[in-house]
Design a protein around this motif. Structure first.
Motif, PDB file in Angstrom:
ATOM      1  N   MET A 368       0.826  -1.203   0.000  1.00 19.10           N
ATOM      2  CA  MET A 368       0.000   0.000   0.000  1.00 19.10           C
ATOM      3  C   MET A 368       0.857   1.248   0.000  1.00 19.10           C
ATOM      4  N   ASN A 369       1.937   1.233   0.759  1.00 19.53           N
ATOM      5  CA  ASN A 369       2.854   2.374   0.804  1.00 19.53           C
ATOM      6  C   ASN A 369       3.508   2.581  -0.561  1.00 19.53           C
ATOM      7  N   GLY A 426      -1.228  12.233   3.121  1.00 25.59           N
ATOM      8  CA  GLY A 426      -0.040  11.845   3.876  1.00 25.59           C
ATOM      9  C   GLY A 426      -0.207  10.581   4.699  1.00 25.59           C
ATOM     10  N   GLY A 427      -1.400  10.146   5.002  1.00 26.67           N
ATOM     11  CA  GLY A 427      -1.610   8.967   5.824  1.00 26.67           C
ATOM     12  C   GLY A 427      -1.400   9.276   7.293  1.00 26.67           C
ATOM     13  N   SER A 428      -1.568   8.238   8.128  1.00 30.04           N
ATOM     14  CA  SER A 428      -1.473   8.431   9.580  1.00 30.04           C
ATOM     15  C   SER A 428      -0.036   8.415  10.094  1.00 30.04           C
ATOM     16  N   GLY A 429       0.873   7.828   9.321  1.00 25.59           N
ATOM     17  CA  GLY A 429       2.249   7.712   9.799  1.00 25.59           C
ATOM     18  C   GLY A 429       2.495   6.490  10.663  1.00 25.59           C
ATOM     19  N   LEU A 430       1.479   5.615  10.793  1.00 23.09           N
ATOM     20  CA  LEU A 430       1.649   4.400  11.602  1.00 23.09           C
ATOM     21  C   LEU A 430       1.818   3.139  10.758  1.00 23.09           C
ATOM     22  N   GLY A 431       1.659   3.270   9.437  1.00 23.15           N
ATOM     23  CA  GLY A 431       1.709   2.077   8.578  1.00 23.15           C
ATOM     24  C   GLY A 431       3.066   1.383   8.619  1.00 23.15           C
ATOM     25  N   LEU A 432       4.163   2.138   8.356  1.00 24.07           N
ATOM     26  CA  LEU A 432       5.489   1.530   8.376  1.00 24.07           C
ATOM     27  C   LEU A 432       5.949   1.207   9.800  1.00 24.07           C
ATOM     28  N   GLN A 454      13.503   7.014  -5.607  1.00 19.94           N
ATOM     29  CA  GLN A 454      13.272   5.561  -5.518  1.00 19.94           C
ATOM     30  C   GLN A 454      13.310   5.117  -4.059  1.00 19.94           C
ATOM     31  N   VAL A 455      12.458   4.143  -3.713  1.00 27.83           N
ATOM     32  CA  VAL A 455      12.428   3.559  -2.371  1.00 27.83           C
ATOM     33  C   VAL A 455      12.545   2.040  -2.503  1.00 27.83           C
ATOM     34  N   THR A 456      13.419   1.449  -1.697  1.00 23.77           N
ATOM     35  CA  THR A 456      13.619  -0.007  -1.702  1.00 23.77           C
ATOM     36  C   THR A 456      13.444  -0.532  -0.285  1.00 23.77           C
TER      37      THR A 456
END
Length: 465
Positions: A368-369, A426-432, A454-456
């Protein structure tokens, strides 16, 4: 010198004790010989003399005078002087004398000189009856004692030297393994459990040496186990302190995050209650307040999900990783199609052992992120790789909507890649943060690396045995 004596005092004790005992034995032996040898010597010679005379008397009845003379000639070599007399006291035979002198009166034993043994027998031979006189000189007792005293230095000194040498070798032989064992026990007392003794005899010292080696081995193994346990406890204690710090940080962050929307809702409700200005449009502001409440509800739901992760009991099963990824991508197909994203999955077909519920939740948040922060028409690459010791899962998305070069704190609570306070984007910030908590609970390593565009994310599973 004092230090050497102190260090090897058991060697000196054994040496002095052994020397003392041997000196006492030597002196006692010489003293015993000095006291008893003369009388023993005299008794022995007298017994030998009388035994010889008894033998002559026993054989005389079957012996003639000529045969007896031959026997006496042989016995004369033993130092016994013989003479044969007729019943008329006339000399019949004596070695070296003719038959001339007459035998003196019957007082043969009366005036015997000191140191002489003598005896007279009447022999009934086969051819005649004769009287046998015999005597033998014995070394005077005092002279034997003088001989012993003269020989004493030549006897005692070599024996004393031999005693010293024997005591030295004996003390070294006995004390050396004892000193070695003492040194080994001293090392054990200083917690040096690698020490070993090498006394391999089959006696009690050998048994003690082997028991010390077994003790050292067990203590060494126990110490290693204790060190490993202490290290494990230290790591767990550090993790507990880190969790407590994260909980306090989360509590403060959540308090701050809830305070702002509550203040907004409170202000809107007060404005609508007083019918002030723009708040007269109650339908509009009720809708806005509802959106804020929904965001708060979602935040609290994720907060409860974080708390549940620490309490849930793990139920591990073998999981087909490709199949689970497909299941988590299925609810996101509309988002993927809408934003024209290209999703690819490559790599080995791998199986991992984990809790399906928690792992599915973590993978859902990661995917999802990736979908949420990938630009339109971007790509999401999912790859799996199997090594000898671990299973690797890599999720890479590019290009990103924002600068993603700073990813160091994304696993912290309430930290978002989009730094605005807009909850819609921005989301809640609790997902990751939830992903991080789940992976830690499952014992799986998770790494996040970002560049500007890019994000890995890399997940490292231990290999299933």
């Amino acid at each position: 010198m004092k230090r050497i004596i102190k260090r090897h005092r058991i060697t000196w004790k054994l040496f002095l004790l052994t020397v003392s005992l041997l000196i006492i034995a030597v002196l006692s032996t010489v003293g015993f010989l000095y006291a008893t040898l003369p009388s023993y010597y005299q008794s022995y010679r007298e017994e030998q003399f009388h035994t010889t005379m008894l033998d002559i008397k026993n054989i005389s009845q079957q012996t003639s005078s000529s045969e007896l003379i031959a026997t006496l000639d042989q016995l004369s070599d033993q130092g016994i002087r013989f003479s044969l007399w007729t019943e008329s006291n006339q000399l019949f035979y004596a070695p070296g004398f003719e038959r001339a002198p007459l035998r003196q009166a019957r007082s043969f034993n009366a005036n015997a000189p000191e140191g002489m043994i003598q005896e007279s027998l009447t022999l009934d031979l086969t051819d005649q009856t004769l009287i046998l006189d015999a005597n033998q000189m014995i070394q005077p007792i005092d002279e034997v004692k003088s001989v012993i005293l003269n020989l004493a230095p030549y006897i005692i000194l070599p024996l004393l030297l031999l005693a010293v040498l024997a005591a030295f070798l004996y003390s070294r032989t006995i004390s050396r393994p004892l000193l070695t064992l003492n040194q080994a026990t001293r090392e054990l007392a200083h917690l040096n459990f690698s020490v070993r003794t090498h006394h391999t005899s089959s006696d009690e010292l050998g048994d003690l040496s082997r028991n010390i080696n077994r003790l050292a081995t067990k203590l060494e193994s126990t110490m290693h186990s204790l060190q490993a346990s202490n290290e494990q406890l230290r790591l767990e204690s550090e993790k507990d302190r880190q969790r407590d710090t994260e909980r306090r940080h989360l509590f403060l962050a959540i308090s701050h995050e809830l305070k702002t929307p509550l203040t907004i809702i409170k202000g809107q409700i007060e404005g609508m209650s007083l019918n002030l200005g723009a708040y007269k449009d109650r339908d509009y502001y009720l809708e806005r307040a509802g959106q804020v409440i929904e965001n708060m509800e979602a935040l609290l739901a994720e907060l409860l999900e974080v708390a549940r992760v620490e309490q849930v009991a793990l139920e591990e099963h073998d999981i087909d990783l490709h199949q689970m990824l497909q299941q988590q991508l299925h609810p996101l197909e509309n988002f993927i199609t809408e934003r024209r994203l290209h999703v690819s999955m490559t790599g080995d077909a791998v199986s991992v052992r984990s809790d399906p519920s928690l792992l599915g939740r973590a993978l859902h948040n990661l995917l999802m992120n990736a979908v949420s922060y990938t630009a339109n028409a971007g790509t999401i690459q999912i790859a799996t790789h199997l090594t000898d010791t671990e299973t690797l899962l890599t999720i890479t998305n590019q290009p990103t909507l924002h600068d993603t070069s700073e990813t160091a704190d994304w696993f912290d609570p309430l930290v978002r890649s989009e730094q605005s306070r807009n909850r819609i984007h921005g989301g809640s910030g609790l997902g990751l943060y939830l992903v991080h908590q789940i992976m830690e609970r499952l014992g799986v390593a998770a790494h996040l690396h970002g560049t500007r565009n890019q994000v890995t994310v890399q997940i490292v599973f231990p290999k299933t045995s």
